[in-house]
Motif scaffolding. Structure first.
Motif, short mmCIF file in Angstrom:
data_model
loop_
_atom_site.label_atom_id
_atom_site.label_comp_id
_atom_site.label_asym_id
_atom_site.label_seq_id
_atom_site.Cartn_x
_atom_site.Cartn_y
_atom_site.Cartn_z
N ASN A 13 69.50 32.16 174.53
CA ASN A 13 70.05 32.35 173.19
C ASN A 13 68.97 32.36 172.12
O ASN A 13 69.02 33.13 171.17
CB ASN A 13 71.08 31.26 172.88
CG ASN A 13 72.37 31.44 173.64
OD1 ASN A 13 72.69 32.56 174.05
ND2 ASN A 13 73.10 30.36 173.86
N TYR A 14 67.97 31.49 172.29
CA TYR A 14 66.86 31.45 171.33
C TYR A 14 66.10 32.78 171.33
O TYR A 14 65.74 33.30 170.26
CB TYR A 14 65.90 30.30 171.66
CG TYR A 14 66.50 28.93 171.45
CD1 TYR A 14 67.41 28.69 170.42
CD2 TYR A 14 66.14 27.86 172.27
CE1 TYR A 14 67.96 27.43 170.22
CE2 TYR A 14 66.68 26.59 172.07
CZ TYR A 14 67.59 26.38 171.05
OH TYR A 14 68.14 25.14 170.85
N GLN A 17 68.22 35.41 169.67
CA GLN A 17 68.21 35.25 168.21
C GLN A 17 66.89 35.74 167.60
O GLN A 17 66.88 36.35 166.52
CB GLN A 17 68.45 33.78 167.85
CG GLN A 17 69.86 33.29 168.16
CD GLN A 17 70.01 31.79 167.97
OE1 GLN A 17 69.12 31.14 167.44
NE2 GLN A 17 71.13 31.24 168.42
N SER A 20 66.94 39.55 167.63
CA SER A 20 67.86 40.02 166.59
C SER A 20 67.25 39.84 165.20
O SER A 20 67.38 40.70 164.32
CB SER A 20 69.19 39.26 166.67
OG SER A 20 69.82 39.49 167.92
#
Length: 285
Positions: A13-14, A17, A20
């Motif tokens: 997820n890091y 992110q 993104s």
């Protein structure tokens, strides 16, 4: 037994992110890269396709003759002629355009970085693990951010190829600059030469054969990405190999595959010939 802590999801997820964030924050920068890269590839491709086939073959023969021998030149011209008889002429030109664009970008980035690493031990220590990761990371992984930032097509292929092919020219440039005879450098310093003068007149000329070896390795690694890059929509010979795999078409697979081999032989021999010419010119054994 206790459950082993699973950090995979959090770490993923890091990274997601971060990617993104880069995409939204640097959108204009990525659009600029896309514009320049696509225009460069299309320009080189259009020019190569515009050239008469016989003229392109003569150019290859002349390059082989000058950098190797007349026999090598004729052999390389024969390889190019065979690729044309396979009906893969335009695909070959697209592949060459992608490789040339990727290698040019690699040299623009790689040689200055290699020089910087040669002059700065701290920067070299930071860059070495990054280069190790770039070389050892499975090449398929590079396709994911390429698609995310640039979508499908030749520009994504350039991005993925750039990450994969950049380390050799950086490493060998650093090695070449560091390997210049210290007595020659001390002699130049005693005559009051500045760092820029030593780099331009002594270190780069002395290091050029090794740097050319890095250019050769970078070019060959860029060619090695041709088939993999086709998975993100890159056209050219790699696309034909991918089509052959999907169709289980042995004939097309062999013709496209042997065409890539022919290109690899020609590029390897000519770039090695360029390095040999520089070496003889400088009188370096």
């Amino acid at each position: 037994m206790g459950k082993f802590p699973d950090i995979r999801t959090q770490l993923g997820n890091y990274v997601d992110q971060l990617v993104s964030f880069l995409d939204s924050t640097l959108e204009g920068f990525f659009d600029f890269i896309y514009f320049v890269s696509s225009r460069t590839i299309n320009g080189i491709d259009d020019f190569l396709v515009w050239l008469p086939w016989w003229l392109f073959i003569l150019i290859i023969i002349a390059l082989g003759w000058y950098f190797k021998s007349i026999i090598a030149g004729v052999l390389y011209g024969g390889f190019i002629f065979l690729i044309g008889t396979f009906g893969l002429w335009e695909d070959m030109m697209t592949t060459i355009a992608i490789i040339v664009t990727a290698v040019i970008i690699c040299l623009i980035i790689g040689i200055p970085f290699g020089i910087w690493m040669a002059f700065s031990k701290g920067f070299s220590q930071v860059m070495r693990p990054i280069l190790d990761a770039m070389q050892t990371m499975p090449s398929f992984v590079y396709l994911i951010p390429a698609i995310f930032f640039f979508g499908l097509g030749n520009v994504s292929a350039i991005f993925a190829t750039l990450i994969y092919a950049l380390p050799p020219v950086i490493r060998l440039t650093e090695l070449a600059i560091r390997g210049v005879d210290k007595e020659v450098i001390e002699s130049a310093q005693s005559f009051g030469s500045s760092r820029w003068q030593m780099l331009r007149k002594i270190q780069l000329p002395q290091a050029l054969p090794t740097i050319m070896a890095g250019v050769n390795q970078t070019t060959m690694m860029a060619l090695a990405m041709v088939v993999i890059a086709s998975m993100v929509g890159a056209s050219g010979l790699g696309e034909q190999v991918l089509v052959a795999i999907n169709r289980i078409d042995i004939a097309l697979g062999f013709e496209a595959g042997i065409s890539i081999v022919f290109l690899a032989i020609i590029i390897d021999r000519i770039t090695n010939g360029i390095a040999d010419k520089f070496q003889k010119h400088r009188g370096i054994n």
